[in-house]
Design an enzyme around this catalytic site. Structure first.
Site, PDB file in Angstrom:
ATOM      1  N   GLY A 102       0.825  -1.195  -0.083  1.00 22.77           N
ATOM      2  CA  GLY A 102      -0.176  -0.048   0.205  1.00 22.77           C
ATOM      3  C   GLY A 102       0.866   1.124  -0.065  1.00 22.77           C
ATOM      4  O   GLY A 102       0.391   2.252  -0.383  1.00 22.77           O
ATOM      5  N   ARG A 103       2.090   1.196   0.588  1.00 22.01           N
ATOM      6  CA  ARG A 103       3.043   2.306   0.579  1.00 22.01           C
ATOM      7  C   ARG A 103       4.327   1.918   0.190  1.00 22.01           C
ATOM      8  O   ARG A 103       5.398   2.440   0.686  1.00 22.01           O
ATOM      9  CB  ARG A 103       2.764   2.836   2.057  1.00 22.01           C
ATOM     10  CG  ARG A 103       3.327   1.973   3.104  1.00 22.01           C
ATOM     11  CD  ARG A 103       3.332   2.786   4.378  1.00 22.01           C
ATOM     12  NE  ARG A 103       3.540   1.751   5.376  1.00 22.01           N
ATOM     13  CZ  ARG A 103       3.910   1.987   6.484  1.00 22.01           C
ATOM     14  NH1 ARG A 103       4.160   3.224   6.959  1.00 22.01           N
ATOM     15  NH2 ARG A 103       4.197   1.110   7.235  1.00 22.01           N
ATOM     16  N   ASP A 107       0.850 -12.347   5.770  1.00 25.46           N
ATOM     17  CA  ASP A 107       1.416 -11.381   4.857  1.00 25.46           C
ATOM     18  C   ASP A 107       2.802 -10.948   5.329  1.00 25.46           C
ATOM     19  O   ASP A 107       3.420 -10.376   4.471  1.00 25.46           O
ATOM     20  CB  ASP A 107       0.566 -10.289   4.484  1.00 25.46           C
ATOM     21  CG  ASP A 107      -0.034  -9.461   5.619  1.00 25.46           C
ATOM     22  OD1 ASP A 107      -0.462 -10.080   6.606  1.00 25.46           O
ATOM     23  OD2 ASP A 107       0.504  -8.451   5.934  1.00 25.46           O
TER      24      ASP A 107
HETATM   25  P1  AMP Z   1       1.607  -4.015   7.628  1.00 25.29           P
HETATM   26  O1  AMP Z   1       0.667  -4.300   9.065  1.00 25.29           O
HETATM   27  O2  AMP Z   1       2.594  -3.056   8.263  1.00 25.29           O
HETATM   28  O3  AMP Z   1       2.124  -5.384   7.521  1.00 25.29           O
HETATM   29  O4  AMP Z   1       0.720  -3.425   6.770  1.00 25.29           O
HETATM   30  C1  AMP Z   1      -0.445  -4.170   6.256  1.00 25.29           C
HETATM   31  C2  AMP Z   1      -0.771  -3.670   4.961  1.00 25.29           C
HETATM   32  O5  AMP Z   1      -1.231  -2.205   5.166  1.00 25.29           O
HETATM   33  C3  AMP Z   1       0.102  -3.794   3.843  1.00 25.29           C
HETATM   34  O6  AMP Z   1      -0.607  -4.014   2.818  1.00 25.29           O
HETATM   35  C4  AMP Z   1       0.660  -2.276   3.815  1.00 25.29           C
HETATM   36  O7  AMP Z   1       1.124  -1.772   2.668  1.00 25.29           O
HETATM   37  C5  AMP Z   1      -0.595  -1.404   4.152  1.00 25.29           C
HETATM   38  N1  AMP Z   1      -0.424  -0.161   4.920  1.00 25.29           N
HETATM   39  C6  AMP Z   1       0.326  -0.002   6.106  1.00 25.29           C
HETATM   40  N2  AMP Z   1       0.352   1.264   6.354  1.00 25.29           N
HETATM   41  C7  AMP Z   1      -0.180   1.983   5.147  1.00 25.29           C
HETATM   42  C8  AMP Z   1      -0.113   3.297   4.595  1.00 25.29           C
HETATM   43  N3  AMP Z   1       0.123   4.512   5.384  1.00 25.29           N
HETATM   44  N4  AMP Z   1      -0.738   3.592   3.432  1.00 25.29           N
HETATM   45  C9  AMP Z   1      -0.867   2.688   2.726  1.00 25.29           C
HETATM   46  N5  AMP Z   1      -1.001   1.295   3.021  1.00 25.29           N
HETATM   47  C10 AMP Z   1      -0.418   0.917   4.145  1.00 25.29           C
HETATM   48 MG    MG Z   2       3.168  -6.229   6.164  1.00 31.52          MG
END
Ligand code: AMP
Ligand code: MG
Length: 481
Positions: free
Chosen positions: A86-87, A246
């Site tokens: 997402g980022r 993931d």
């Molecule tokens: P994580 O819990 O950090 O592994 O992230 C879970 C999902 O949320 C992943 O698909 C990330 O890319 C997305 N994600 C986390 N933070 C952001 C953000 N600020 N903007 C867009 N997508 C995000």
């Molecule tokens: Mg992640």
């Protein structure tokens, strides 16, 4: 700077979206990992600081890069969701002079089609956290993604409070996750799944290319690496904090440092993550969750294991069942090494678990305990005057004396290379981030250099060895997303 030759884009197009990172306002280099650059054969000395910051923030696209955001799915806290970067932007695979492939990926580099409600950005604190902890893990000898740089963007991002925006450059042997297979299986097209399987084997397990049952061999190989990885985490008191599928790689590297933390006081149930309300990802639960995640992985592989679904399920189940037994075997061997035992017998388990119970009951610092044990002088501290400990100590000494052909020095050497002197303790991590937010980078540099040789006693490590004072204790860590 990089020597890109990407292979991920050979996969069917559903697996990624091509798009460039967002342009940022004013990129400034906060930290550049020169050692890692050298290891990767990267040369940037002909570039100005500004050019380096432009390249490592996405303002300038490095030659040969073909930026993509990858698609994946995942079970988050037990629930299936479609996800994706997402980022994050994967610039490509850098090939080192030795011919090794490494993904070079930006994190915090702007919104992608997978961003859902997120802003695509990252804050300086969490990116420095990932940098510090991933580099510490590497020095501890634990498979991990690495951190090449953190650049501030000159932008303010909104979280609970306004924060400095930043981009992290992550280096990984790949970004293929259990969630990538879940995404492939979700397509309900075996040809797509087969392509991901072949690609993963080619990239990470080339010796399985001619296996009779490739899917089953991949499952076995991933179980082997993940049980190794979680055993390492247990050895140093690391709690990943968000073991969603993931966030589990097929390469066996630790990935996605969010609310992760190292425990100070030993407690099996330690949880730091603010979002882990039920303790699903607690320290002592990590192997069970590892097995749960592997079961989700196995489910994705079923159609490739055997065309007869009943048969495939049976074969996969057998393999997944093996996870916990394999982990326990590795865990026991690792714990024996922590206690200086080269041989490891089933009976040692009771001594180890009695020691751990005593530690838990007496709020003993996990890291310092094992170093103290190897130094008789350190055992003069009040904590160790406890009668129960004295008895345990005697049992341990008796057990050590039964080791065949190993001297006391051998045992101490084993303990010294298994038990770190220094870990990135939460209160130091927080202190470094606080200073960096005020543009003071000295604590960051000092901390990183202290973390480089974690098994060697050194006067310079002393300030980082003490557990937090009550006022310094960190009770919760945050994803910072
Ligand atoms: P994580 O819990 O950090 O592994 O992230 C879970 C999902 O949320 C992943 O698909 C990330 O890319 C997305 N994600 C986390 N933070 C952001 C953000 N600020 N903007 C867009 N997508 C995000
Ligand atoms: Mg992640």
């Amino acid at each position: 700077m990089f020597n890109f030759k990407s292979s991920y884009t050979r996969l069917p197009e559903v697996f990624y979206t091509r798009l460039a990172p967002s342009i940022v306002k004013n990129p400034q280099m906060i930290i550049l990992n020169r050692r890692l650059m050298a290891d990767l054969g990267l040369e940037a000395s002909d570039l100005t600081d500004q050019e380096q910051a432009a390249l490592l923030s996405g303002n300038q696209i490095a030659d040969g890069a073909e930026p993509i955001a990858t698609a994946y799915a995942g079970h988050q806290f037990g629930h299936f969701t479609l996800l994706g970067d997402g980022r994050a932007h994967l610039l490509g695979e850098h090939i080192t002079p030795e011919g090794k492939h490494f993904d070079i990926q930006f994190k915090g580099s702007g919104r992608t089609p997978y961003a859902r409600r997120g802003d695509g950005k990252a804050a300086l604190g969490p990116m420095l956290r990932e940098y510090m902890i991933s580099e510490a893990m590497f020095a501890l000898g634990i498979p991990t993604t690495r951190s090449l740089a953190v650049v501030t963007t000159g932008e303010t991002i909104m979280r609970e409070a306004p924060l400095k925006g930043a981009v992290l450059t992550r280096v990984a042997s790949s970004h293929i996750r259990v969630g990538t297979f879940e995404f492939a299986a979700y397509q309900e097209d075996d040809a797509i799944l087969q392509k991901l399987l072949d690609y993963t084997i080619e990239r990470h397990y080339p010796d399985k290319q001619n296996a009779k049952n490739k899917a089953l061999s991949l499952l076995a190989a991933v179980i082997e690496r993940q049980t190794d990885l979680i055993t390492h985490w247990m050895r140093v008191g690391f709690i990943h904090g968000v073991m969603n599928t993931d966030n589990m790689t097929l390469s066996g590297e630790t990935i996605d440092y969010g609310p992760c933390a190292f425990m100070d006081v030993y407690n099996f149930k330690t949880v730091f993550s603010s979002i882990d309300r039920s303790g699903r990802y607690a320290y002592g639960n990590q192997s069970f969750i590892g097995a749960w995640n592997i079961a989700r992985f196995a489910e994705t592989l079923l159609p490739l294991i055997d065309p007869d679904m009943g048969k495939a399920i049976k074969m996969a189940e057998e393999m997944v069942k093996h996870f916990q037994a394999l982990f326990e075997e590795k865990w026991l061997k690792m714990m024996c090494a922590k206690f200086g035992l080269f041989e490891c017998h089933k009976a040692d388990k009771s001594l180890i678990s009695d020691m751990l119970t005593w530690m838990q009951d007496n709020f003993v610092d996990f890291t310092n305990f094992f170093r103290d044990l190897a130094h008789e002088d350190s055992l003069k501290q009040d904590t160790y005057k406890d009668k129960i400990f004295q008895d345990l100590y005697q049992r341990w000494q008796n057990r050590l004396s039964q080791e065949q052909s190993k001297s006391k020095e051998d045992a101490i050497a084993l303990m010294t290379r298994t038990n770190p002197v220094i870990i990135p303790r939460n209160h130091h991590v927080e202190h470094v981030i606080e200073a960096a937010n005020k543009s003071d980078l000295k604590p960051l540099h000092d901390f990183l250099s202290a973390l480089e040789n974690p098994y060697q006693d050194d006067e310079r490590l002393k300030p980082y060895q003490s557990p937090p004072k009550p006022s310094e204790r960190v009770f919760q860590t945050f994803c910072g997303t």
